[in-house]
Motif scaffolding. Sequence first.
Motif, PDB file in Angstrom:
ATOM      1  N   UNK A 190       0.450  -1.255   0.077  1.00 44.91           N
ATOM      2  CA  UNK A 190       0.684   0.346  -0.108  1.00 44.91           C
ATOM      3  C   UNK A 190       1.004   1.259   0.095  1.00 44.91           C
ATOM      4  N   UNK A 191       1.809   1.563   0.983  1.00 49.56           N
ATOM      5  CA  UNK A 191       2.811   2.572   0.298  1.00 49.56           C
ATOM      6  C   UNK A 191       3.148   2.876  -0.780  1.00 49.56           C
ATOM      7  N   UNK A 192       4.211   1.587  -1.436  1.00 46.16           N
ATOM      8  CA  UNK A 192       4.204   2.147  -3.178  1.00 46.16           C
ATOM      9  C   UNK A 192       3.260   2.575  -3.872  1.00 46.16           C
ATOM     10  N   UNK A 193       2.072   1.568  -3.785  1.00 46.78           N
ATOM     11  CA  UNK A 193       0.764   2.060  -4.756  1.00 46.78           C
ATOM     12  C   UNK A 193       0.629   3.503  -4.336  1.00 46.78           C
ATOM     13  N   UNK A 194       0.292   4.316  -3.060  1.00 44.62           N
ATOM     14  CA  UNK A 194      -0.402   5.148  -3.130  1.00 44.62           C
ATOM     15  C   UNK A 194       1.036   6.437  -2.820  1.00 44.62           C
ATOM     16  N   UNK A 195       1.974   6.238  -3.245  1.00 43.03           N
ATOM     17  CA  UNK A 195       3.480   6.660  -3.375  1.00 43.03           C
ATOM     18  C   UNK A 195       3.138   7.017  -5.551  1.00 43.03           C
ATOM     19  N   UNK A 196       3.040   5.759  -5.633  1.00 39.32           N
ATOM     20  CA  UNK A 196       2.703   5.627  -7.263  1.00 39.32           C
ATOM     21  C   UNK A 196       1.614   5.965  -8.062  1.00 39.32           C
ATOM     22  N   UNK A 197       0.525   6.365  -7.270  1.00 38.26           N
ATOM     23  CA  UNK A 197      -0.479   6.945  -7.444  1.00 38.26           C
ATOM     24  C   UNK A 197      -1.023   8.793  -7.315  1.00 38.26           C
ATOM     25  N   UNK A 198      -0.157   8.732  -6.048  1.00 39.20           N
ATOM     26  CA  UNK A 198      -0.138  10.391  -6.082  1.00 39.20           C
ATOM     27  C   UNK A 198       0.910  10.690  -5.135  1.00 39.20           C
ATOM     28  N   UNK A 199       2.340  10.732  -5.995  1.00 37.88           N
ATOM     29  CA  UNK A 199       2.913  11.621  -5.557  1.00 37.88           C
ATOM     30  C   UNK A 199       3.329  12.391  -5.425  1.00 37.88           C
ATOM     31  N   UNK A 200       2.197  13.364  -5.573  1.00 35.60           N
ATOM     32  CA  UNK A 200       2.012  14.746  -4.762  1.00 35.60           C
ATOM     33  C   UNK A 200       2.291  14.490  -3.269  1.00 35.60           C
ATOM     34  N   UNK A 201       0.988  13.948  -2.594  1.00 34.01           N
ATOM     35  CA  UNK A 201       1.200  13.634  -1.422  1.00 34.01           C
ATOM     36  C   UNK A 201       2.595  12.576  -1.164  1.00 34.01           C
ATOM     37  N   UNK A 202       2.532  12.162  -1.653  1.00 34.15           N
ATOM     38  CA  UNK A 202       4.287  11.494  -1.174  1.00 34.15           C
ATOM     39  C   UNK A 202       5.105  12.975  -1.110  1.00 34.15           C
ATOM     40  N   UNK A 203       5.214  13.612  -1.779  1.00 32.57           N
ATOM     41  CA  UNK A 203       6.212  14.517  -1.742  1.00 32.57           C
ATOM     42  C   UNK A 203       6.080  15.541  -0.768  1.00 32.57           C
ATOM     43  N   UNK A 204       4.378  15.951  -1.157  1.00 28.94           N
ATOM     44  CA  UNK A 204       4.405  17.561  -0.387  1.00 28.94           C
ATOM     45  C   UNK A 204       3.714  17.455   0.668  1.00 28.94           C
ATOM     46  N   UNK A 205       2.771  16.280   1.575  1.00 29.97           N
ATOM     47  CA  UNK A 205       1.921  16.342   1.976  1.00 29.97           C
ATOM     48  C   UNK A 205       1.948  15.101   2.820  1.00 29.97           C
ATOM     49  N   UNK A 206       3.078  14.296   3.787  1.00 25.25           N
ATOM     50  CA  UNK A 206       3.015  13.206   4.547  1.00 25.25           C
ATOM     51  C   UNK A 206       1.553  12.624   4.939  1.00 25.25           C
ATOM     52  N   UNK A 207       0.844  13.639   6.223  1.00 27.46           N
ATOM     53  CA  UNK A 207      -0.054  12.667   6.919  1.00 27.46           C
ATOM     54  C   UNK A 207      -1.013  12.521   5.316  1.00 27.46           C
ATOM     55  N   UNK A 208      -1.502  13.690   3.984  1.00 28.34           N
ATOM     56  CA  UNK A 208      -1.806  13.325   3.603  1.00 28.34           C
ATOM     57  C   UNK A 208      -1.849  12.067   2.985  1.00 28.34           C
ATOM     58  N   UNK A 209      -0.582  11.681   2.845  1.00 29.49           N
ATOM     59  CA  UNK A 209      -0.351  10.326   2.153  1.00 29.49           C
ATOM     60  C   UNK A 209      -0.569   8.952   3.234  1.00 29.49           C
ATOM     61  N   UNK A 241      -2.196   9.131   5.765  1.00 28.32           N
ATOM     62  CA  UNK A 241      -3.964   8.622   5.549  1.00 28.32           C
ATOM     63  C   UNK A 241      -4.419   7.967   4.847  1.00 28.32           C
ATOM     64  N   UNK A 242      -3.799   8.120   3.386  1.00 27.71           N
ATOM     65  CA  UNK A 242      -4.483   7.158   1.850  1.00 27.71           C
ATOM     66  C   UNK A 242      -3.139   5.842   2.284  1.00 27.71           C
ATOM     67  N   UNK A 243      -2.818   5.898   2.607  1.00 27.44           N
ATOM     68  CA  UNK A 243      -1.923   4.340   2.810  1.00 27.44           C
ATOM     69  C   UNK A 243      -2.209   3.258   3.926  1.00 27.44           C
ATOM     70  N   UNK A 244      -2.990   4.072   4.971  1.00 27.93           N
ATOM     71  CA  UNK A 244      -4.252   2.429   5.988  1.00 27.93           C
ATOM     72  C   UNK A 244      -4.999   2.901   5.223  1.00 27.93           C
ATOM     73  N   UNK A 245      -6.339   4.129   4.740  1.00 25.33           N
ATOM     74  CA  UNK A 245      -7.434   3.531   4.459  1.00 25.33           C
ATOM     75  C   UNK A 245      -6.977   2.054   2.351  1.00 25.33           C
ATOM     76  N   UNK A 246      -6.150   2.559   2.085  1.00 28.81           N
ATOM     77  CA  UNK A 246      -5.819   2.124   1.137  1.00 28.81           C
ATOM     78  C   UNK A 246      -6.385   0.303   1.051  1.00 28.81           C
TER      79      UNK A 246
END
Length: 527
Positions: free
Chosen positions: A124-143, A145-150
């Motif tokens: 899940x962490x890799x998928x979230x980073x691939x599909x929403x790289x802006x979250x991964x690079x610019x918004x760690x909290x949003x990233x 949360x996306x990983x946990x929900x995924x």
Amino acid sequence: MSSPAPSSHQPEGKPPKSRSLLRSSALVGIMTMLSRVLGLVRDVVVANYFGAGSSADAFFVAFKIPNFLRRLFAEGAFSQAFVPVLSEYRSLRDLAAVKQLVDRVAGSLGLVLLVVTAIGVLGAPVLAAIFAPGFYLNDPLRYELAVEMLRYTFPYLLLISLTALSGSILNSYERFAVPAFTPVLLNLSLIGAAIWMQPLFEQPVMALALGVLIAGSVQLLFQMPFLWRIQLLPTPKLGFQDEGVKRILKLMIPALFGVSVSQINLLLDTLLASFLQTGSVSWLYYSDRLAELPLGVFGIAIATVILPSLSRKHAEKSTENFSRTLDWAMRMVLLIGLPAAMALLVLAEPLLATLFHYGEMTDHDVTMAAMSLRAYACGLLAFMMIKVLAPGYYSRQDTKTPVKIGIYAMVINMVLNLILIWPLDHVGLALATTLSAFLNAGLLLRGLLKEGVFSWQSGWLKWLLRMGLANLMMIAFLLWLAGTPAQWLSFDMWQRVTQMAILVGGGAAIYLLVLAATGMRLRHLRH
């Protein structure tokens, strides 16, 4: 649980008298309309509780990833490969052979999906980073949360893909209503989760992720009794060496791209939108949901009905009827798709305000979502044409041609995304999707004409003139009564609902009256 022992003498194993395509399409459309209306209610509830902020952005990414893969494994490549083979078995073999194919497909698909689901949850962490790289690079909290929900939403892929297998079987046996109704259960689950479960979580939006998982389980269980009634409830068995399974896999692999290009394009939009200002992912989501309403109710309904019909006509070598079916489908798309697109263009802000402008959804969110909605509306006819033209290839078990067209359109979409995102932000992403959809539909149509499996039937000029006049009169009525976006934002809920009912009801009435006045009758809509 297993189904009764199959018998080659069961009537279900033989193709019954074919139903009217118009009647079947209307049935699927009604059920799908119910689902889509509840889907809009779901989105209203989600918008009210979560708006278009960072938590909503994170959920939409976490839901879109398994949803995208679902359309590859399920409604997309798998169903387009499975239905033609199953229809051929149904036409040429007995029920025992059909049951054996269903069992082996269920076992083989289930094993593949189980492995993919395990990889998805762990990765899940890799998928979230691939599909929403802006979250991964610019918004760690949003990233995070996306990983946990995924991790909650990804197993939905397994459940809904098996549900789609069940739906494909039912559609092939002309039981269209049950698969069309099934998505209602997803919407009910998410509405219930948003209202009653969100107080139970430290991050309230996590309730939506759990609601997705619950929905997948309920949808699969719902279809099982109907499969049992036609004696095709699967008893999963591995069968990668089975002749039918091999053919389905051979057809499915290239179709992974060909039938799901629009979904890949939407994911690319999400990826790039994650780099834009907060709310961009949600604006695209809400506008896409409105554009998906006519597409899902009518475009997908027509495509669902014609695929088994085209597959049987191909198996029976009925070339003229094959062409007439495609021609009928294109006329129906124009009949519904053109006025729907015009209405979305004229009523973008009123529709968004009526449905979503409550709670956390701001005036600015409505304005921004309306801009991308208009861009999607311009491509609605192309999106619907793709849905009805692609079965012209898959029903003949030709997946290579659509995949070539699909890859070409996807590359053009990526290029247009990079060109248009800078001057137009999120609107540029929607416009790029629209332009590439027209390219995709045009190339699909050209291929069918070139191969000689489709030819224009008589009466198209008269049909187009009627459509043109009816749409012009409808647009004039809507522009006359629509008012300004500022008025709609200032209205209370009941004022919006009342005014929208007048616009929709009056616009539809004028459209139908003009068609009737120019000589169109119900017999012209029958295949």
